[in-house]
Design an enzyme around this catalytic site. Structure first.
Site, short mmCIF file in Angstrom:
data_model
loop_
_atom_site.label_atom_id
_atom_site.label_comp_id
_atom_site.label_asym_id
_atom_site.label_seq_id
_atom_site.Cartn_x
_atom_site.Cartn_y
_atom_site.Cartn_z
N SER A 227 0.86 -1.14 -0.01
CA SER A 227 -0.05 -0.16 0.06
C SER A 227 0.72 1.18 -0.11
O SER A 227 2.07 1.18 -0.45
CB SER A 227 -0.80 -0.07 1.21
OG SER A 227 -1.95 1.03 1.14
N ASN A 228 0.40 2.51 0.47
CA ASN A 228 1.09 3.52 0.37
C ASN A 228 0.82 4.55 1.56
O ASN A 228 -0.17 4.30 2.23
CB ASN A 228 1.12 4.25 -0.97
CG ASN A 228 -0.35 4.54 -1.41
OD1 ASN A 228 -1.23 5.49 -0.81
ND2 ASN A 228 -0.84 3.79 -2.33
N HIS A 229 1.28 5.73 1.52
CA HIS A 229 1.08 6.66 2.88
C HIS A 229 -0.28 7.30 2.92
O HIS A 229 -0.44 8.41 3.58
CB HIS A 229 2.25 7.56 3.09
CG HIS A 229 3.64 6.76 3.68
ND1 HIS A 229 3.60 5.84 4.78
CD2 HIS A 229 4.78 6.66 3.03
CE1 HIS A 229 4.82 5.36 4.83
NE2 HIS A 229 5.44 5.87 3.79
N SER A 230 -1.10 7.52 1.58
CA SER A 230 -2.05 8.37 1.58
C SER A 230 -3.13 8.06 2.44
O SER A 230 -3.36 7.20 3.01
CB SER A 230 -2.73 8.11 -0.02
OG SER A 230 -3.82 8.93 -0.03
N ALA A 294 -4.43 7.32 -4.44
CA ALA A 294 -3.35 6.96 -4.57
C ALA A 294 -3.36 5.18 -5.01
O ALA A 294 -3.55 4.59 -4.15
CB ALA A 294 -2.42 7.01 -3.22
#
Ligand code: C5P
Length: 416
Positions: A227-230, A294
């Site tokens: 996943s990512n930091h959004s 994102a």
């Protein structure tokens, strides 16, 4: 009166001008004059140190009002009430605002009349910082500015240029004309969109939008994922702003910890593939789409159905490309609105322009991870709009204000 106000937003408005101890205080004289010439009623409150930089006589003459510095007049004991000053003003403009005053405002310190008035003011508060470049860039100052911004204080950013210290850099107070124009915009037409708490005009009633937000989750096995930091904050703010202006909004949301904005229909998804399906379905009968999510560009080719066991060897996971939701909507948009985001770390504008064209966006909102206060998680953002006709760089704003500016542009799209 309303029409007159749109033409001359400062006419009859009460501006409390706060002046602190900076060499830029000399510009406060010109600022005061610009405000009164535009029809505003101005009262001036100064910190004791500000008197060393510009005389009360100058400011009293220009504002046509006595200057307020102390809590009471030592001669006759007359009380200068910070509460009534704060209630009197339509806008409290502190220009120049020193690093010291900004720090005290952020901390809630109330050791002079200017600061107690800040704590009592119910009107919009605008600050125009002025200081040396290193003081401005210092983490302490930047953190104080962020705290103030998150509390709704507006900031007219300083300019880069030659400073009183002889150094060159960012810290010079914005020009008086620019500050006066900012206050005029705030109190005039822009006031409703700039004030997140105000009841909005239902300018987008009858329009339908799909907004994507948050991070997608690409499973590796039942336990792990990519996943990512959004945080989803920007997309949620856009969805909320569209709904506040009367639009019907479907918010296709990846993982976030945010409450659903009022009036918004939220559809939760996990993976990029699920987001693709939900977004395309919602776009079918929409007038526009705003792509804030994102989305993962790659997803594991295979998802293990049991938790992968560790071994002593390296592990290779093969990834395949996901489908680009925005590009797909761009290919089938047929005159409808499509807005995209670009989060870049280098060569920002060139990359954003390429995306604008490739994904067929009407405009793209660029934020650079190099800018302090922009990007993930925080409540502030610093963006540049790019479209076929050019670019518009906005100052550091709260995400709610950035959302309002995005939706202002969306409104203009439908006025064409
Ligand atoms: O190419 P890049 O991911 O940087 O493009 C960003 C824009 O495209 C954003 O508006 C994002 O929401 C959208 N996007 C998308 N589907 C993808 C990848 C990006 O909608 N698979």
């Amino acid at each position: 009166m309303e029409t007159q106000r749109m033409m001359r937003p400062l006419a009859g408005r009460r501006i409390l001008l706060g002046i602190t101890g900076s060499i830029a205080a000399y510009k406060a004289a010109v600022l005061c004059r610009s405000l009164t010439t535009a029809g505003a009623e101005v009262r001036v409150v100064m910190t004791p140190l500000a008197k060393q930089f510009i005389t009360p006589l100058t400011m009293a003459t220009l504002s046509k009002n006595p200057i307020l510095v102390e809590f009471f007049d030592p001669e006759n004991g007359a009380w200068n009430s910070h509460v009534s000053l704060g209630l009197w003003a339509d806008c409290y403009l502190i220009a120049p605002a020193t690093a010291n005053t900004l720090a005290k405002m952020a901390a809630g310190i109330a050791d002079n009349l200017l600061l107690t008035t800040y704590l009592s003011a119910r009107c919009p508060v605008v600050v125009a910082p002025a200081m040396d470049l290193d003081m401005y860039a210092h983490t302490a100052t930047q953190e104080n500015l962020h705290r103030l911004l998150e509390r709704g204080v507006r900031i007219v950013e300083p300019e880069a240029g030659e400073l009183a210290s002889g150094l060159t850099g960012k810290g010079r107070m914005a020009e008086p004309a620019e500050i006066a124009a900012y206050v005029a915009a705030l109190l005039g037409e822009g006031a409703s969109s700039a004030d997140a708490t105000a009841e909005k005009e239902k300018t987008l009633r009858g329009k339908r939008f799909v907004v994507t937000a948050g991070a997608t989750i690409e499973a590796i096995d039942p336990v792990r994922f990519i996943s990512n930091h959004s945080s989803g904050k920007m997309g949620y703010a856009v969805a909320g702003e569209l709904a506040a202006r009367g639009a019907e909004v479907v918010l296709v949301s990846g993982r976030t910890a945010l409450p659903t904005p009022e009036g918004v229909e939220r559809r939760d998804v996990l993976s990029a593939a699920e987001m693709y399906d939900a977004t395309l379905a919602a776009y079918e009968d929409a007038d526009g789409g705003v792509m804030c999510a994102a989305v993962a560009d790659y997803t594991p080719c295979e998802v293990a159905d049991r938790k992968l066991k560790k071994s002593d060897d390296d592990l290779t996971i093969t990834l395949r490309r996901t489908k680009d939701i925005a590009a797909e909507l761009g290919a089938r948009k047929a005159g409808r609105l499509l807005v995209g985001f670009a989060l870049e770390t280098d060569d920002e504008e060139a990359h954003a322009e390429a995306k604008l064209v490739r994904k067929n966006f009407d405009f793209i909102v660029l934020n650079s991870l190099r800018d302090a206060g922009a990007g993930f998680r925080g409540d502030t953002n610093k963006v540049t709009f790019l479209d076929a006709s050019g670019r518009e760089a906005l100052p550091l704003l709260s995400k709610a204000e950035v959302a309002a500016r995005i939706v202002d542009r969306i409104e203009r799209f439908f006025e064409r």
